[in-house]
Each structure stands twice: as C-alpha cells, then as structure tokens.
Design an enzyme around this catalytic site. Sequence first.
Site, PDB file in Angstrom:
ATOM      1  N   ASP A 111       0.832  -1.199   0.000  1.00 38.34           N
ATOM      2  CA  ASP A 111       0.000   0.000   0.000  1.00 38.34           C
ATOM      3  C   ASP A 111       0.870   1.253   0.000  1.00 38.34           C
ATOM      4  O   ASP A 111       1.444   1.618   1.018  1.00 38.34           O
ATOM      5  CB  ASP A 111      -0.917  -0.015   1.231  1.00 38.34           C
ATOM      6  CG  ASP A 111      -1.842   1.187   1.274  1.00 38.34           C
ATOM      7  OD1 ASP A 111      -2.854   1.171   0.571  1.00 38.34           O
ATOM      8  OD2 ASP A 111      -1.537   2.148   2.018  1.00 38.34           O
TER       9      ASP A 111
ATOM     10  N   TYR B  96       3.371   9.621  -0.168  1.00 38.08           N
ATOM     11  CA  TYR B  96       4.475   8.974   0.548  1.00 38.08           C
ATOM     12  C   TYR B  96       5.816   9.113  -0.182  1.00 38.08           C
ATOM     13  O   TYR B  96       6.866   8.828   0.383  1.00 38.08           O
ATOM     14  CB  TYR B  96       4.200   7.479   0.755  1.00 38.08           C
ATOM     15  CG  TYR B  96       2.898   7.143   1.416  1.00 38.08           C
ATOM     16  CD1 TYR B  96       2.188   8.071   2.180  1.00 38.08           C
ATOM     17  CD2 TYR B  96       2.347   5.872   1.278  1.00 38.08           C
ATOM     18  CE1 TYR B  96       0.977   7.746   2.770  1.00 38.08           C
ATOM     19  CE2 TYR B  96       1.143   5.531   1.877  1.00 38.08           C
ATOM     20  CZ  TYR B  96       0.466   6.471   2.616  1.00 38.08           C
ATOM     21  OH  TYR B  96      -0.731   6.131   3.188  1.00 38.08           O
TER      22      TYR B  96
ATOM     23  N   GLN C 175     -10.839   2.826   2.322  1.00 35.52           N
ATOM     24  CA  GLN C 175      -9.731   2.695   3.275  1.00 35.52           C
ATOM     25  C   GLN C 175      -9.857   3.753   4.363  1.00 35.52           C
ATOM     26  O   GLN C 175     -10.000   4.950   4.066  1.00 35.52           O
ATOM     27  CB  GLN C 175      -8.384   2.847   2.578  1.00 35.52           C
ATOM     28  CG  GLN C 175      -7.199   2.605   3.502  1.00 35.52           C
ATOM     29  CD  GLN C 175      -5.863   2.847   2.838  1.00 35.52           C
ATOM     30  OE1 GLN C 175      -5.166   3.801   3.174  1.00 35.52           O
ATOM     31  NE2 GLN C 175      -5.492   1.986   1.895  1.00 35.52           N
TER      32      GLN C 175
ATOM     33  N   ARG D 201       9.401  -7.275  13.333  1.00 36.11           N
ATOM     34  CA  ARG D 201       8.006  -6.856  13.435  1.00 36.11           C
ATOM     35  C   ARG D 201       7.254  -7.134  12.142  1.00 36.11           C
ATOM     36  O   ARG D 201       6.058  -7.435  12.163  1.00 36.11           O
ATOM     37  CB  ARG D 201       7.952  -5.362  13.771  1.00 36.11           C
ATOM     38  CG  ARG D 201       8.518  -5.066  15.148  1.00 36.11           C
ATOM     39  CD  ARG D 201       7.493  -4.470  16.077  1.00 36.11           C
ATOM     40  NE  ARG D 201       8.067  -4.310  17.413  1.00 36.11           N
ATOM     41  CZ  ARG D 201       8.597  -3.196  17.870  1.00 36.11           C
ATOM     42  NH1 ARG D 201       8.652  -2.136  17.078  1.00 36.11           N
ATOM     43  NH2 ARG D 201       9.063  -3.143  19.099  1.00 36.11           N
TER      44      ARG D 201
END
Length: 304
Positions: free
Chosen positions: A70, A75, A192, A267
């Site tokens: 995504d 970004y 979203q 993670r």
Amino acid sequence: MASALSIQTKYRMNSGYEMPVLGFGVSLSLFQIIKLYSTVHVHTYCPVLPADICKDVVLKALSVGYRHVDSAIMYRNEKACGEAIKESGIPRSEIFFTTKIPSKHLGYEKSKTAIDSSLREAGQEYFDLILIHDPYASKEDRLGTWRALVEAKKAGKVRSIGVSNWGVHHLDELEEYIQKKLGGDGAIDVGQYELHPWLTRPDIVNWLRKRNVVVQAYCPVVRAKRFDEPVVKTLAEKYHKTPAQILLRWSLQKDFVPLPKSVTPSRIEENADIFDFELTKEDMDALTTDEYSPVAWDPTKSRD
C-alpha cells in the site's frame, strides 16, 4: 470463517479482481520517522521514508509472504515499491499494488496526469488499486477525479478504484454521481479508513458493506498507543501473542483488510504471524468500544 484465513486468503471486489487479506503499509508516522533516523544515525530530519530503506522493507515483507503493498503519491515511495516488486522475483500478477491520489492532484485533468505520472514513477503497466486519498477538494474536483479513475480503469491503467477517508456525505455524493452521471458505471471497489477497536466507524463501515465494498484498515495497531490497555494485555497473555498481533487479528475478524507497517524485520514477520489463532466472540466484544479516538488525521469530518 475467520479460522480458515491465511496470508494467501483474498477478498473479491466489485471489480471482479481479488485483494490479499493482509497488506503492508509503507507510510510512517512522525514518531516512526524520528525513531528510524536515530537508529540509522541520520540527524537531518526528512518527512519521508528513504527510498533505499523503503525498498528493503518491501522486499522483506514480500519474502515473508505479504503480497499486498500500500503506497501513495504523498508517501513519495512509489518508485522504491515498484523496484522492490521487480527485484523480488515474484510474478507481478501475484502482487497487489496500491497508490493514492492526494487532494492537490484532484480534478479531472490533474488526476489523469497524476495517474500516468505514478505509473511512470513506479515503473508499472498498471496499478491494482488507486484510491482518492482524501476528500479535501471541491465537489467538482472530487467527482472529476472519479471520472478520471473510471476512464483509467477502462484503459487498463488500474484494475480497481476506491476512496480513503471519505465521510458518509462524501460517499452519498459519489454514489449519486455514479448513478446519475455515469449510468451506474464505475462502482466503488474499496474504502480505506483508520479502523481499530477505538475507532470502529459503524456508519461508514455499514454504508460500505451494504454495497459490497471491501474495507481496508490503516493504523490497525493504533501506533502502539493502546498496547497497555488491560484487555489487550490480557488477550496477549491468553494467546501468547503480542498486543499488535491481537489487534491485527481483531481487524481480520471484523472482515477488514489491515495494513500494518514497520521498518523492523522482526516486526514485519510478527505482523504476518496472525493466522494460527482465533479470538472468541467474547474476546472480540471485550475489545470493541464505542470510542471515537483517531490517532491519525480524520478527513471524514470535512464538510466541503
């Protein structure tokens, strides 16, 4: 059944295409960026994730089993994501790649240009999904962008289309436009939103569900701000899982598509290890609240 979910599970959208049930987000909060830069000993603040680090973490996610990335124009890492997809060795057809058009690019002509620019930047022939990132524009520009997305879909530049952070009033406006101006062509495939136990948005989720729109959840682990909640800690101990895994599992069992993000390899692996247990109905009920507590922005409240 939630217990039958796996990282290979996919949801079918109104477009007829399928989306993997778990996504990998590549945006970072201000806190995460500052933490990252202190870790890599870079002391000049930059508001975006560095391209080389973005490519590395996407490659890591793909190696773990994620098949859903995504990204967004905002970004500034479409290129890094596209490079990681190519370098992964995984067939492009097996990876679901999203980008988003922000408010400064809304409007029919600007959005057409933005779509083509994003394809070039990411080195892609098509995107699996393009979302309108927010509703911060005039009604004319919001609907003009939707028209551009519908045309891009017909041209094969994108397979599915949707919105992010739109309130019910924005969704009603768009639905009326689709029905009256587009003859029902160009249905919404995806919505979203920030979604977690402290922000369930029942009005928006119900609106989307009634129209078979797939619901994606960003900030699904609440930026780690709720890990010390007693119910979260109790369930983490009960299932021998981390608080993040409990919250991601909650999201999956709400039939959302969670979009966890991390730059830490362990993670990234941990966030994908959520398919070997299932929360009970009592657990789900104990987690769910009627709070309205965003940890990110909340454009759904925009009245324009």
